[in-house]
Design a protein around this motif. Structure first.
Motif, PDB file in Angstrom:
ATOM      1  N   ARG A 194      20.070  32.451 -54.177  1.00 17.51           N
ATOM      2  CA  ARG A 194      19.006  31.799 -53.417  1.00 17.51           C
ATOM      3  C   ARG A 194      19.045  30.310 -53.716  1.00 17.51           C
ATOM      4  O   ARG A 194      18.946  29.894 -54.881  1.00 17.51           O
ATOM      5  N   LEU A 195      19.192  29.497 -52.663  1.00 16.04           N
ATOM      6  CA  LEU A 195      19.298  28.054 -52.801  1.00 16.04           C
ATOM      7  C   LEU A 195      18.077  27.364 -52.211  1.00 16.04           C
ATOM      8  O   LEU A 195      17.483  27.862 -51.259  1.00 16.04           O
ATOM      9  N   ASP A 196      17.739  26.202 -52.762  1.00 18.21           N
ATOM     10  CA  ASP A 196      16.681  25.404 -52.145  1.00 18.21           C
ATOM     11  C   ASP A 196      17.288  24.588 -51.000  1.00 18.21           C
ATOM     12  O   ASP A 196      18.491  24.662 -50.725  1.00 18.21           O
ATOM     13  N   ARG A 197      16.477  23.789 -50.331  1.00 13.84           N
ATOM     14  CA  ARG A 197      16.942  23.058 -49.141  1.00 13.84           C
ATOM     15  C   ARG A 197      18.033  22.037 -49.467  1.00 13.84           C
ATOM     16  O   ARG A 197      18.761  21.589 -48.583  1.00 13.84           O
ATOM     17  N   ASP A 198      18.164  21.659 -50.746  1.00 15.53           N
ATOM     18  CA  ASP A 198      19.192  20.702 -51.151  1.00 15.53           C
ATOM     19  C   ASP A 198      20.459  21.387 -51.660  1.00 15.53           C
ATOM     20  O   ASP A 198      21.407  20.713 -52.074  1.00 15.53           O
ATOM     21  N   GLY A 199      20.444  22.720 -51.635  1.00 14.82           N
ATOM     22  CA  GLY A 199      21.622  23.455 -52.082  1.00 14.82           C
ATOM     23  C   GLY A 199      21.637  23.791 -53.558  1.00 14.82           C
ATOM     24  O   GLY A 199      22.652  24.271 -54.076  1.00 14.82           O
ATOM     25  N   ASN A 200      20.531  23.560 -54.253  1.00 16.41           N
ATOM     26  CA  ASN A 200      20.451  23.888 -55.677  1.00 16.41           C
ATOM     27  C   ASN A 200      20.124  25.366 -55.867  1.00 16.41           C
ATOM     28  O   ASN A 200      19.315  25.931 -55.124  1.00 16.41           O
ATOM     29  N   LEU A 201      20.731  25.999 -56.861  1.00  9.56           N
ATOM     30  CA  LEU A 201      20.517  27.420 -57.130  1.00  9.56           C
ATOM     31  C   LEU A 201      19.136  27.642 -57.747  1.00  9.56           C
ATOM     32  O   LEU A 201      18.792  27.039 -58.762  1.00  9.56           O
ATOM     33  N   ILE A 202      18.341  28.519 -57.105  1.00  3.80           N
ATOM     34  CA  ILE A 202      17.020  28.881 -57.619  1.00  3.80           C
ATOM     35  C   ILE A 202      17.113  30.149 -58.455  1.00  3.80           C
ATOM     36  O   ILE A 202      16.600  30.225 -59.569  1.00  3.80           O
ATOM     37  N   ASP A 203      17.776  31.163 -57.915  1.00  2.00           N
ATOM     38  CA  ASP A 203      17.999  32.394 -58.677  1.00  2.00           C
ATOM     39  C   ASP A 203      19.188  33.145 -58.090  1.00  2.00           C
ATOM     40  O   ASP A 203      19.707  32.805 -57.037  1.00  2.00           O
ATOM     41  N   GLY A 204      19.612  34.177 -58.813  1.00  7.47           N
ATOM     42  CA  GLY A 204      20.779  34.948 -58.400  1.00  7.47           C
ATOM     43  C   GLY A 204      22.048  34.409 -59.020  1.00  7.47           C
ATOM     44  O   GLY A 204      22.031  33.498 -59.854  1.00  7.47           O
ATOM     45  N   ASP A 205      23.180  34.966 -58.618  1.00  9.20           N
ATOM     46  CA  ASP A 205      24.471  34.553 -59.152  1.00  9.20           C
ATOM     47  C   ASP A 205      24.910  33.209 -58.556  1.00  9.20           C
ATOM     48  O   ASP A 205      24.359  32.738 -57.561  1.00  9.20           O
ATOM     49  N   LYS A 206      25.937  32.627 -59.168  1.00  8.06           N
ATOM     50  CA  LYS A 206      26.501  31.379 -58.671  1.00  8.06           C
ATOM     51  C   LYS A 206      26.965  31.570 -57.228  1.00  8.06           C
ATOM     52  O   LYS A 206      27.636  32.547 -56.911  1.00  8.06           O
ATOM     53  N   PRO A 207      26.627  30.649 -56.313  1.00  9.75           N
ATOM     54  CA  PRO A 207      26.950  30.860 -54.896  1.00  9.75           C
ATOM     55  C   PRO A 207      28.423  30.596 -54.580  1.00  9.75           C
ATOM     56  O   PRO A 207      29.146  29.975 -55.363  1.00  9.75           O
ATOM     57  N   THR A 208      28.833  31.046 -53.404  1.00  3.38           N
ATOM     58  CA  THR A 208      30.162  30.768 -52.909  1.00  3.38           C
ATOM     59  C   THR A 208      30.485  29.277 -52.957  1.00  3.38           C
ATOM     60  O   THR A 208      29.601  28.442 -52.762  1.00  3.38           O
ATOM     61  N   LYS A 209      31.758  28.976 -53.179  1.00  2.06           N
ATOM     62  CA  LYS A 209      32.183  27.571 -53.198  1.00  2.06           C
ATOM     63  C   LYS A 209      32.136  26.935 -51.812  1.00  2.06           C
ATOM     64  O   LYS A 209      32.298  25.721 -51.669  1.00  2.06           O
ATOM     65  N   GLU A 210      31.912  27.774 -50.768  1.00  8.39           N
ATOM     66  CA  GLU A 210      31.864  27.257 -49.396  1.00  8.39           C
ATOM     67  C   GLU A 210      30.453  26.845 -48.966  1.00  8.39           C
ATOM     68  O   GLU A 210      30.190  26.671 -47.776  1.00  8.39           O
ATOM     69  N   VAL A 211      29.539  26.668 -49.913  1.00  8.01           N
ATOM     70  CA  VAL A 211      28.172  26.246 -49.575  1.00  8.01           C
ATOM     71  C   VAL A 211      28.157  24.993 -48.699  1.00  8.01           C
ATOM     72  O   VAL A 211      27.382  24.922 -47.735  1.00  8.01           O
ATOM     73  N   PRO A 212      28.995  23.969 -48.962  1.00  6.13           N
ATOM     74  CA  PRO A 212      28.965  22.788 -48.095  1.00  6.13           C
ATOM     75  C   PRO A 212      29.229  23.101 -46.626  1.00  6.13           C
ATOM     76  O   PRO A 212      28.680  22.450 -45.731  1.00  6.13           O
ATOM     77  N   LEU A 213      30.046  24.106 -46.371  1.00  8.01           N
ATOM     78  CA  LEU A 213      30.340  24.529 -45.000  1.00  8.01           C
ATOM     79  C   LEU A 213      29.090  25.095 -44.334  1.00  8.01           C
ATOM     80  O   LEU A 213      28.741  24.725 -43.210  1.00  8.01           O
ATOM     81  N   HIS A 214      28.403  25.987 -45.022  1.00  7.55           N
ATOM     82  CA  HIS A 214      27.180  26.587 -44.490  1.00  7.55           C
ATOM     83  C   HIS A 214      26.094  25.522 -44.314  1.00  7.55           C
ATOM     84  O   HIS A 214      25.425  25.472 -43.278  1.00  7.55           O
ATOM     85  N   LYS A 215      25.940  24.691 -45.329  1.00  8.61           N
ATOM     86  CA  LYS A 215      24.899  23.664 -45.306  1.00  8.61           C
ATOM     87  C   LYS A 215      25.089  22.717 -44.122  1.00  8.61           C
ATOM     88  O   LYS A 215      24.126  22.299 -43.467  1.00  8.61           O
ATOM     89  N   ALA A 216      26.347  22.390 -43.826  1.00  8.21           N
ATOM     90  CA  ALA A 216      26.629  21.473 -42.717  1.00  8.21           C
ATOM     91  C   ALA A 216      26.209  22.070 -41.383  1.00  8.21           C
ATOM     92  O   ALA A 216      25.679  21.366 -40.513  1.00  8.21           O
ATOM     93  N   PHE A 217      26.428  23.373 -41.189  1.00  4.00           N
ATOM     94  CA  PHE A 217      25.982  24.015 -39.955  1.00  4.00           C
ATOM     95  C   PHE A 217      24.463  23.959 -39.840  1.00  4.00           C
ATOM     96  O   PHE A 217      23.916  23.644 -38.778  1.00  4.00           O
ATOM     97  N   TYR A 218      23.752  24.262 -40.918  1.00  5.52           N
ATOM     98  CA  TYR A 218      22.294  24.250 -40.864  1.00  5.52           C
ATOM     99  C   TYR A 218      21.742  22.849 -40.610  1.00  5.52           C
ATOM    100  O   TYR A 218      20.718  22.682 -39.948  1.00  5.52           O
ATOM    101  N   GLU A 219      22.421  21.847 -41.148  1.00  4.25           N
ATOM    102  CA  GLU A 219      21.937  20.471 -40.991  1.00  4.25           C
ATOM    103  C   GLU A 219      22.199  19.911 -39.598  1.00  4.25           C
ATOM    104  O   GLU A 219      21.513  18.981 -39.164  1.00  4.25           O
ATOM    105  N   THR A 220      23.199  20.443 -38.899  1.00  4.52           N
ATOM    106  CA  THR A 220      23.563  19.897 -37.597  1.00  4.52           C
ATOM    107  C   THR A 220      23.153  20.774 -36.425  1.00  4.52           C
ATOM    108  O   THR A 220      23.186  20.321 -35.273  1.00  4.52           O
ATOM    109  N   ARG A 221      22.783  22.033 -36.695  1.00  2.00           N
ATOM    110  CA  ARG A 221      22.374  22.939 -35.623  1.00  2.00           C
ATOM    111  C   ARG A 221      21.022  23.551 -35.981  1.00  2.00           C
ATOM    112  O   ARG A 221      20.943  24.488 -36.782  1.00  2.00           O
TER     113      ARG A 221
END
Length: 215
Positions: free
Chosen positions: A59-86
């Motif tokens: 679980r990440l906050d809006r800035d991509g910081n981990l709140i809880d759970g396991d370490k996220p995929t290394k592709e977080v920047p890819l997902h974040k970019a879609f959310y920020e532009t669409r």
């Protein structure tokens, strides 16, 4: 069941379905869902779509910081970019599906519209699929490449790597990426056989009838 618990279970169910049908393998692929607070639930790094644990999703906050759970995929920047532009994107799915990857390697594929117009369904669910050049897995340049599209594409193909699709929700993103893989398979099956493609007018009619983003 709370909304958060429902989303966690849905991510696990969809991911397992994709894995069981061979649309991604091993520990490849990643999936995310946008949360109401602007954060996201993301599949953990090194995890298999066949064995995700709802309680261990990242679980990440809006800035991509981990709140809880396991370490996220290394592709977080890819997902974040879609959310920020669409703004319409509610979920993002990335696979290493075989036929899509194979098609991305073909030298005559149009990088601006990599899928041939074989059926109306890929047009309806994906619009034009942009073929991006090879970028190292996990490189933040993936996110920059998505931002460079200025929100104009819901689906891209990472050359020699795999497809990424954003949808209004998880079901829509999964359905669309399955359509991408099915169309890529059709393209390879019919390659060199001179299949009858939809005409330019046919494509225009589909775009108008189903209000498809087509830039």
């Amino acid at each position: 069941m709370s909304e958060m618990a429902r989303l966690r279970e849905a991510m696990v169910e969809f991911a397992r379905s994709l894995f069981d049908r061979g649309l991604t393998h091993g520990s490849t692929g990643n999936v995310s869902v946008r949360l109401e607070d602007g954060g996201a639930l993301v599949s953990p790094t090194g995890s298999s779509f066949g064995k995700l644990d709802p309680a261990r999703l990242s679980r990440l906050d809006r800035d991509g910081n981990l709140i809880d759970g396991d370490k996220p995929t290394k592709e977080v920047p890819l997902h974040k970019a879609f959310y920020e532009t669409r703004s319409s994107a509610g979920a993002v799915v990335h696979l290493h599906s075989c036929h899509s990857v194979a098609l991305s390697m073909m030298p005559d594929v149009d990088p601006d519209d990599m899928l041939p117009a074989l059926t109306p369904y890929a047009i309806m669910q994906l619009g034009k699929v942009k073929l991006l050049p090879f970028i190292l897995p996990g490189d933040p340049a993936m996110g920059e490449a998505i931002r460079g599209l200025a929100g104009k594409r819901s689906a891209v193909m990472l050359a020699n790597h795999g497809p990424v699709v954003a949808g209004k929700d998880l079901a829509a993103a999964v359905n669309a990426i399955e359509e991408l893989e099915a169309t890529a398979r059709l393209a390879l099956i019919t390659r060199g056989l001179g299949p009858r493609l939809l005409s330019g007018e046919d494509v225009s009619r589909v775009v108008r009838q189903f209000d498809v983003e087509w830039e």
